[in-house]
Scaffold this motif. Structure first.
Motif, PDB file in Angstrom:
ATOM      1  N   UNK A  64      74.157  38.830 -81.717  1.00 57.20           N
ATOM      2  CA  UNK A  64      73.002  39.349 -80.984  1.00 57.20           C
ATOM      3  C   UNK A  64      71.703  39.087 -81.748  1.00 57.20           C
ATOM      4  N   UNK A  65      71.761  39.118 -83.072  1.00 52.28           N
ATOM      5  CA  UNK A  65      70.580  38.854 -83.893  1.00 52.28           C
ATOM      6  C   UNK A  65      70.181  37.379 -83.860  1.00 52.28           C
ATOM      7  N   UNK A  66      71.181  36.503 -83.676  1.00 57.74           N
ATOM      8  CA  UNK A  66      70.951  35.063 -83.828  1.00 57.74           C
ATOM      9  C   UNK A  66      70.809  34.293 -82.521  1.00 57.74           C
ATOM     10  N   UNK A  67      71.209  34.869 -81.405  1.00 53.52           N
ATOM     11  CA  UNK A  67      71.386  34.061 -80.197  1.00 53.52           C
ATOM     12  C   UNK A  67      70.080  33.519 -79.616  1.00 53.52           C
ATOM     13  N   UNK A  68      68.924  34.111 -79.979  1.00 52.01           N
ATOM     14  CA  UNK A  68      67.665  33.560 -79.448  1.00 52.01           C
ATOM     15  C   UNK A  68      67.385  32.167 -80.001  1.00 52.01           C
ATOM     16  N   UNK A  69      68.053  31.774 -81.091  1.00 46.59           N
ATOM     17  CA  UNK A  69      67.903  30.429 -81.633  1.00 46.59           C
ATOM     18  C   UNK A  69      69.011  29.491 -81.146  1.00 46.59           C
TER      19      UNK A  69
ATOM     20  N   UNK B 271      79.780  22.278 -91.336  1.00 50.47           N
ATOM     21  CA  UNK B 271      79.403  21.636 -90.081  1.00 50.47           C
ATOM     22  C   UNK B 271      77.962  21.991 -89.760  1.00 50.47           C
ATOM     23  N   UNK B 272      77.249  21.010 -89.214  1.00 50.33           N
ATOM     24  CA  UNK B 272      75.832  21.180 -88.877  1.00 50.33           C
ATOM     25  C   UNK B 272      75.633  20.741 -87.435  1.00 50.33           C
ATOM     26  N   UNK B 273      75.091  21.627 -86.618  1.00 49.80           N
ATOM     27  CA  UNK B 273      74.781  21.296 -85.228  1.00 49.80           C
ATOM     28  C   UNK B 273      73.322  21.585 -84.958  1.00 49.80           C
ATOM     29  N   UNK B 274      72.636  20.621 -84.356  1.00 52.30           N
ATOM     30  CA  UNK B 274      71.236  20.783 -83.982  1.00 52.30           C
ATOM     31  C   UNK B 274      71.125  21.228 -82.527  1.00 52.30           C
ATOM     32  N   UNK B 275      70.334  22.266 -82.298  1.00 50.87           N
ATOM     33  CA  UNK B 275      70.045  22.742 -80.949  1.00 50.87           C
ATOM     34  C   UNK B 275      68.536  22.717 -80.749  1.00 50.87           C
ATOM     35  N   UNK B 276      68.098  22.080 -79.673  1.00 51.42           N
ATOM     36  CA  UNK B 276      66.678  21.966 -79.399  1.00 51.42           C
ATOM     37  C   UNK B 276      66.177  23.055 -78.475  1.00 51.42           C
ATOM     38  N   UNK B 277      64.997  23.560 -78.774  1.00 57.55           N
ATOM     39  CA  UNK B 277      64.307  24.516 -77.906  1.00 57.55           C
ATOM     40  C   UNK B 277      62.859  24.054 -77.757  1.00 57.55           C
ATOM     41  N   UNK B 278      62.662  23.019 -76.935  1.00 56.74           N
ATOM     42  CA  UNK B 278      61.327  22.413 -76.832  1.00 56.74           C
ATOM     43  C   UNK B 278      60.253  23.381 -76.381  1.00 56.74           C
ATOM     44  N   UNK B 279      60.634  24.394 -75.611  1.00 57.03           N
ATOM     45  CA  UNK B 279      59.618  25.356 -75.161  1.00 57.03           C
ATOM     46  C   UNK B 279      59.029  26.126 -76.339  1.00 57.03           C
ATOM     47  N   UNK B 280      59.763  26.193 -77.449  1.00 61.88           N
ATOM     48  CA  UNK B 280      59.275  26.840 -78.679  1.00 61.88           C
ATOM     49  C   UNK B 280      58.839  25.822 -79.728  1.00 61.88           C
ATOM     50  N   UNK B 281      58.890  24.541 -79.367  1.00 61.24           N
ATOM     51  CA  UNK B 281      58.581  23.448 -80.291  1.00 61.24           C
ATOM     52  C   UNK B 281      59.407  23.558 -81.574  1.00 61.24           C
ATOM     53  N   UNK B 282      60.729  23.698 -81.380  1.00 68.99           N
ATOM     54  CA  UNK B 282      61.583  23.819 -82.553  1.00 68.99           C
ATOM     55  C   UNK B 282      62.963  23.239 -82.293  1.00 68.99           C
TER      56      UNK B 282
ATOM     57  N   UNK C 202      65.469  27.065 -88.928  1.00 72.76           N
ATOM     58  CA  UNK C 202      64.535  26.800 -87.836  1.00 72.76           C
ATOM     59  C   UNK C 202      63.526  25.754 -88.302  1.00 72.76           C
ATOM     60  N   UNK C 203      63.411  24.676 -87.549  1.00 75.52           N
ATOM     61  CA  UNK C 203      62.485  23.595 -87.859  1.00 75.52           C
ATOM     62  C   UNK C 203      61.447  23.528 -86.751  1.00 75.52           C
ATOM     63  N   UNK C 204      60.210  23.884 -87.073  1.00 72.10           N
ATOM     64  CA  UNK C 204      59.136  23.914 -86.084  1.00 72.10           C
ATOM     65  C   UNK C 204      58.304  22.653 -86.241  1.00 72.10           C
ATOM     66  N   UNK C 205      58.063  21.971 -85.117  1.00 75.30           N
ATOM     67  CA  UNK C 205      57.247  20.764 -85.202  1.00 75.30           C
ATOM     68  C   UNK C 205      55.834  21.047 -84.686  1.00 75.30           C
ATOM     69  N   UNK C 206      54.994  20.093 -84.913  1.00 72.32           N
ATOM     70  CA  UNK C 206      53.572  20.232 -84.592  1.00 72.32           C
ATOM     71  C   UNK C 206      53.351  20.363 -83.088  1.00 72.32           C
TER      72      UNK C 206
END
Length: 657
Positions: free
Chosen positions: A334-339, A571-582, A653-657
């Motif tokens: 529950x703490x992590x699912x927003x990412x 294991x490393x998985x990338x998940x994109x959230x473009x609406x947050x630019x991250x 969390x990786x935030x882009x410009x």
């Protein structure tokens, strides 16, 4: 896409007719409170079980209510209790397994070519005598569902239809249908195709029936696996539930493999494991906390919702220890699912699956090996069907048993002409006549009868191997020849193959140090290996096979999305959230161990320190990096981030410009 409820419990209730007092101690308030305190957001409750019994007051079929059901409307009481605290409650019903109807209606049983029914004798334990949906059984199911839907009016959250597999059948009903259509029931391929068509038609009819009463409730059909066999009936589903209990028949490789395919089908999905030490029906057992963490966090790392299987005990009381365990995991989720939710998968590569479209739970060894190896290499990849669009991927990988038709070969040629890269192993990409696509610049001469081969560590593909050493590839490969391609890896053969009375030592004949021949060819942005490297890795995981593949990927993808200096088990998985630019990098550090003869065990988290990650996100400049949900900022050096500590699971969390 409508998102699923994120933290679910699948509450089995397959309960013998010899047990008394069913639901006798059920307390609606305590029932709901237990789930609420464990951060559960949805619970699948039982309408009808594999024993064939109903758990509600039925007017249509009072004779199949559980004979000792003390709370006559147990199912409805459970739904009302859950709804009162804001928890969803979809309903479970069984399809092909129903012991009561199997005994009462032998004419409904699935029959094999000898006329025998599936499953064991009725004198032995088990409810595996499968029923055929082409018989009068459909009429029973229709009446059952219409009654359920009427009872649930205004309370219908969804349905979980269990045991809906592809089961070839030559019962009287199926034979009659096949005769009318001119299908030869003696042809195993035609028979299997008919069985698949039958269950797909059933799903369509059942979903249409449900939609008469509810336009937006969830609908799912379970057969223990989601794969190419699911695609033809995808419109019958609202979502997918990836049943995958790693301590059961599935193993720890099954979920990531099927998730990488399911996420390309355009519907939300969840993983499903169990709280059991082994699998379904393992009463009074608890999964190790670290194992449950890993399995559920891995679901989240793919952007999926989670479902944990449990079984309610006969008298209707939940086990407090089970929900203490589930709560520890779900509170962290529950703490992590927003990412993670909602998100889009970020992939640079695709593996074209060799899994048959009319198969079911028959994952090829090549695909199992590919999933394991490529995850260890931190490659960000999907698994796609042969007819899928290739244009969104920089690299396409063809496993050694992928037969390509003319359409696929043509699309591979067009894909490479547009700048795409391909890695193929052995027969991967060949047509039925043994020809590779034109873009390979290669010809297959024959299967290599004098094997195993010994690849020579010379050239770019052998970086980080012992220079000049010969490395054995145990499995039989192809003899390949360049037709415009160049040879980038060579091999030698043994003195002779191990056959009859001609042998040397314990296993195979050593290298004869003789003539070299191609073990890998490169034609522009295409690399072809002569050997089944993925199946070989699945069989006994030679490090040199993974190194060869790693080097080939680096040649074609010099800037991979993720690289790290941590151990290969993370294991490393990338998940994109473009609406947050991250983009969020989900990192897991757990190690399944074969501590027992039967199942893999996880007992501890593995704590990592000071792992260096390189992230290459096309078109993105990383401006901020931090660990979430903790909010700890991380220093960025170019495209590199050093993570001070990961305790089992962490999100960067990786935030882009």
């Amino acid at each position: 896409m409508k998102l699923l409820s994120p933290r679910q419990v699948h509450l089995d209730f397959h309960t013998s007719g010899y047990i008394h007092g069913i639901g006798g101690d059920f307390d609606s308030e305590a029932f709901a409170k237990t789930f609420q305190e464990a951060s559960v957001s949805s619970v699948t409750v039982f309408g009808r079980c594999h024993h064939g019994y109903l758990y509600y007051q039925s007017e249509a079929h009072p004779e199949i209510m559980h004979p000792y059901l003390e709370r006559k409307n147990l199912m409805l009481e459970q739904i009302d209790a859950l709804h009162a605290v804001g928890i969803r409650a979809p309903v479970y019903t069984t399809i092909q397994w129903d012991r009561y109807n199997a005994e009462l209606h032998p004419e409904w049983l699935i029959r094999n070519e000898k006329g025998e029914h599936e499953g064991g004798p009725f004198t032995e334990p088990g409810f595996y005598q499968s029923l055929c949906v082409n018989t009068g059984y459909w009429d029973f199911l229709e009446a059952h569902m219409r009654e359920l839907l009427t009872l649930l009016k205004g309370k219908t959250d969804g349905f979980f239809f269990d045991i809906t597999g592809i089961r070839p059948c030559v019962c009287a009903a199926c034979l009659g249908m096949m005769r009318k259509r001119g299908i030869d029931a003696k042809d195993p391929v035609a028979l299997r195709n008919f069985a698949k068509e039958s269950i797909d038609n059933f799903k369509g009819r059942m979903t249409a029936l449900v939609r008469e009463y509810s336009k937006d409730c969830t609908v799912f059909y379970n057969a223990g696996h989601i794969g190419p066999c699911t695609k033809a009936s995808v419109d019958s589903y609202s979502h997918f539930e990836l049943e995958s209990l790693p301590s059961g028949a599935w193993g720890y490789l099954h979920f990531p493999l099927t998730a990488r395919y399911a996420r390309t089908l355009g519907k939300d999905y969840m993983g499903m494991n169990g709280k059991f030490h082994t699998e379904w029906g393992d009463f009074h057992s608890l999964k190790n906390l670290a194992a449950l963490e890993f399995e559920v966090f891995r679901m989240l790392s793919f952007g999926a919702a989670a479902s944990i299987g449990d079984q309610l005990e006969p008298r209707g009381i939940l086990n407090p220890a089970t929900y203490n365990l589930i709560g520890k995991v779900y509170k962290r989720v529950a703490q992590c699912e927003e990412w993670a939710r909602p998100s889009v998968n970020v992939a640079e590569a695709a593996v074209i699956t060799s899994e048959p479209s009319n198969g079911e739970f028959s994952l090829p060894e090549s695909m199992m090996g590919a999933a394991q190896m490529l995850e260890e290499l931190a490659l960000q990849f999907d698994i796609i069907a042969p007819e899928a669009d290739l244009s969104g991927y920089k690299l396409v990988i063809l496993p050694e048993d992928l037969v390509a038709d003319a359409s696929l070969q043509s699309r591979l040629d067009a894909y490479t002409a547009a700048g795409g890269a391909i890695i193929a192993c052995a027969k991967g990409g060949m047509d039925a006549q043994g020809n590779y696509p034109a873009c390979f610049g290669a010809a297959s001469l024959e299967e290599n009868e004098n094997y195993p081969d010994f690849v020579i560590a010379e050239g770019l593909l052998t970086k980080d191997l012992e220079s000049g050493n010969e490395y054995v590839i145990y499995k039989q490969g192809q003899r390949i020849a360049p037709k415009g391609a160049k040879t980038i890896l060579e091999a030698r053969g043994p003195y002779f193959p191990r056959k009859g009375d001609k042998f040397c030592s314990h296993r195979y004949t050593p290298s004869a140090k003789g003539e070299k021949y191609p073990a890998a060819l490169q034609n522009g942005n295409v690399i072809l290996f002569a050997h089944p490297l993925f199946e070989q890795y699945r069989h006994n995981a030679p490090h040199w096979c993974k190194q060869l593949m790693d080097n080939a990927i680096s040649l074609l993808l010099p800037k991979r999305m993720v690289k790290h200096d941590g151990p290969s088990f993370i294991s490393v998985n990338l998940l994109g959230q473009p609406e947050h630019k991250r983009v969020n990098a989900h990192v897991l550090s757990y190690v399944p161990q074969r501590k027992s003869a039967a199942i893999d065990i996880i007992e501890e988290r593995i704590k990592l320190r000071n792992v260096r990650f390189e992230f290459n996100l096309p078109g993105k400049v990383i401006k901020q990096a931090r660990m979430v949900p903790e909010g700890v900022s991380l220093a960025i050096e170019g495209n590199a981030v050093i993570v001070p500590e990961i305790d089992g699971y962490g999100i960067v969390e990786l935030v882009w410009e």
